[in-house]
Design a protein around this motif. Structure first.
Motif, PDB file in Angstrom:
ATOM      1  N   VAL A 170       0.837  -1.207   0.000  1.00 14.97           N
ATOM      2  CA  VAL A 170       0.000   0.000   0.000  1.00 14.97           C
ATOM      3  C   VAL A 170       0.867   1.250   0.000  1.00 14.97           C
ATOM      4  O   VAL A 170       0.589   2.230  -0.695  1.00 14.97           O
ATOM      5  CB  VAL A 170      -0.945   0.003   1.218  1.00 14.97           C
ATOM      6  N   ARG A 194      -7.295  11.445  -3.761  1.00 13.23           N
ATOM      7  CA  ARG A 194      -7.274  11.367  -2.298  1.00 13.23           C
ATOM      8  C   ARG A 194      -6.321  12.412  -1.718  1.00 13.23           C
ATOM      9  O   ARG A 194      -6.656  13.100  -0.754  1.00 13.23           O
ATOM     10  CB  ARG A 194      -6.875   9.960  -1.844  1.00 13.23           C
ATOM     11  N   HIS A 219      -8.292   1.990   5.269  1.00 12.57           N
ATOM     12  CA  HIS A 219      -9.349   1.347   4.479  1.00 12.57           C
ATOM     13  C   HIS A 219      -8.977  -0.088   4.110  1.00 12.57           C
ATOM     14  O   HIS A 219      -9.836  -0.983   4.122  1.00 12.57           O
ATOM     15  CB  HIS A 219      -9.647   2.183   3.232  1.00 12.57           C
ATOM     16  N   THR A 220      -7.701  -0.311   3.787  1.00 18.52           N
ATOM     17  CA  THR A 220      -7.271  -1.676   3.496  1.00 18.52           C
ATOM     18  C   THR A 220      -7.339  -2.540   4.746  1.00 18.52           C
ATOM     19  O   THR A 220      -7.708  -3.721   4.689  1.00 18.52           O
ATOM     20  CB  THR A 220      -5.833  -1.670   2.942  1.00 18.52           C
ATOM     21  N   ALA A 225      -5.182   5.182   3.110  1.00 17.86           N
ATOM     22  CA  ALA A 225      -5.282   3.935   2.347  1.00 17.86           C
ATOM     23  C   ALA A 225      -5.064   2.727   3.246  1.00 17.86           C
ATOM     24  O   ALA A 225      -5.744   1.704   3.119  1.00 17.86           O
ATOM     25  CB  ALA A 225      -4.267   3.939   1.200  1.00 17.86           C
ATOM     26  N   SER A 245      -5.623   7.394  -5.794  1.00 23.60           N
ATOM     27  CA  SER A 245      -4.575   7.977  -4.961  1.00 23.60           C
ATOM     28  C   SER A 245      -4.401   9.477  -5.203  1.00 23.60           C
ATOM     29  O   SER A 245      -4.240  10.257  -4.252  1.00 23.60           O
ATOM     30  CB  SER A 245      -3.246   7.247  -5.192  1.00 23.60           C
ATOM     31  N   LEU A 277      -8.166   1.688  -4.332  1.00 22.32           N
ATOM     32  CA  LEU A 277      -7.476   2.771  -3.627  1.00 22.32           C
ATOM     33  C   LEU A 277      -6.307   3.298  -4.439  1.00 22.32           C
ATOM     34  O   LEU A 277      -6.000   4.493  -4.406  1.00 22.32           O
ATOM     35  CB  LEU A 277      -7.012   2.292  -2.252  1.00 22.32           C
ATOM     36  N   ASP A 278      -5.643   2.426  -5.182  1.00 22.70           N
ATOM     37  CA  ASP A 278      -4.552   2.871  -6.039  1.00 22.70           C
ATOM     38  C   ASP A 278      -5.079   3.780  -7.144  1.00 22.70           C
ATOM     39  O   ASP A 278      -4.468   4.801  -7.476  1.00 22.70           O
ATOM     40  CB  ASP A 278      -3.840   1.662  -6.640  1.00 22.70           C
ATOM     41  N   SER A 289      -2.429  10.638   3.154  1.00 28.75           N
ATOM     42  CA  SER A 289      -3.080   9.859   2.103  1.00 28.75           C
ATOM     43  C   SER A 289      -2.702   8.385   2.193  1.00 28.75           C
ATOM     44  O   SER A 289      -3.555   7.494   2.050  1.00 28.75           O
ATOM     45  CB  SER A 289      -2.680  10.409   0.728  1.00 28.75           C
ATOM     46  N   GLU A 290      -1.440   8.133   2.467  1.00 26.26           N
ATOM     47  CA  GLU A 290      -0.986   6.747   2.608  1.00 26.26           C
ATOM     48  C   GLU A 290      -1.603   6.094   3.836  1.00 26.26           C
ATOM     49  O   GLU A 290      -2.021   4.940   3.802  1.00 26.26           O
ATOM     50  CB  GLU A 290       0.544   6.721   2.676  1.00 26.26           C
TER      51      GLU A 290
END
Length: 241
Positions: free
Chosen positions: A24, A181, A154-155, A151, A178, A174-175, A147-148
């Motif tokens: 991620v 986001r 959510h993952t 992600a 990105s 999500l990618d 942002s990371e």
């Protein structure tokens, strides 16, 4: 790259989480060759059997691919998801109707993920989600890092849902989103709102309230969608197709 797993509970699951996080974050990219089982066992401080179990789980989720005689690799979209989703990841342009469609799909998948997480999450899932959230608050003013972390949260919920396919689907979705986001989290007040939304989602998951978790996730996604619509009214986000 990886840290030893010091807790005797769920060694394999903790390894799965660390490898997923690395993907991620972009530390591991599609097609990258992973360290050998021996090297992974040394890094994680576990036996090769535990590493093998984790790799088997990740391969089953379409996240890793084991090539006989060649090694372990991070799966490419084509290897992990042949067909429609693979084509989507290659061709979609995230903007306008595509962005609207993307949010429609996220509302279906992520509300269900939150509901399942409230029903199925194990203690180590809840601990990890709380750690991700605590860390995210430290980067409220850094959209790139936040942002990371967003992600990862959510993952992490997808992992807590216990659905193997959903994890891989979320990584792809999500990618794709990105860039938008990062832009959304740069809107004044949006970062704090998203963090508070995540707090509410996790509270409902911890409370084992499936309906509450589903609603909290829906509220969050609609809030994000509204924020994007304000800065990009030309995209028609939130407007029926």
């Amino acid at each position: 790259m990886f840290k030893p797993v010091s807790d005797s509970r769920a060694y394999s699951e903790k390894i799965v989480s660390q490898i997923t996080d690395a993907i991620v974050k972009g530390d591991l990219k599609p097609g990258d060759r992973m360290p050998t089982e021996r090297d992974l066992a040394e890094q994680f401080g576990v036996s090769r059997t535990v590493v093998r179990d984790a790799v088997k789980t990740l391969a089953g989720r379409g996240i890793l691919r084991v090539k006989q005689g060649a090694g372990i690799f991070v799966a490419t979209p084509e290897e992990a998801m042949p067909g429609a989703l693979s084509a989507l990841s290659r061709m979609i342009l995230v903007g306008g109707p595509a962005l609207r469609d993307h949010f429609e799909v996220r509302k279906i998948l992520e509300t269900q993920a939150a509901e399942w997480a409230a029903e199925r999450a194990k203690d180590h899932h809840l601990e990890r989600l709380q750690q991700i959230l605590n860390d995210a608050f430290r980067y409220e003013n850094d959209p790139e890092v936040l942002s990371e972390r967003d992600a990862r949260f959510h993952t992490g919920l997808a992992e807590a849902s216990g659905n193997l396919v959903l994890v891989r689907v979320m990584l792809v979705l999500l990618d794709l989103l990105s860039a938008s986001r990062r832009e959304t989290l740069s809107i004044p007040g949006r970062a704090r709102q998203s963090l508070e939304d995540h707090v509410r989602i996790l509270e409902q998951v911890k409370a084992r309230n499936p309906a509450g978790a589903r609603q909290a996730m829906l509220d969050h996604l609609e809030s994000v969608e509204t924020s994007l619509a304000r800065i990009h009214p030309e995209l028609g986000i939130g407007v029926p197709a």
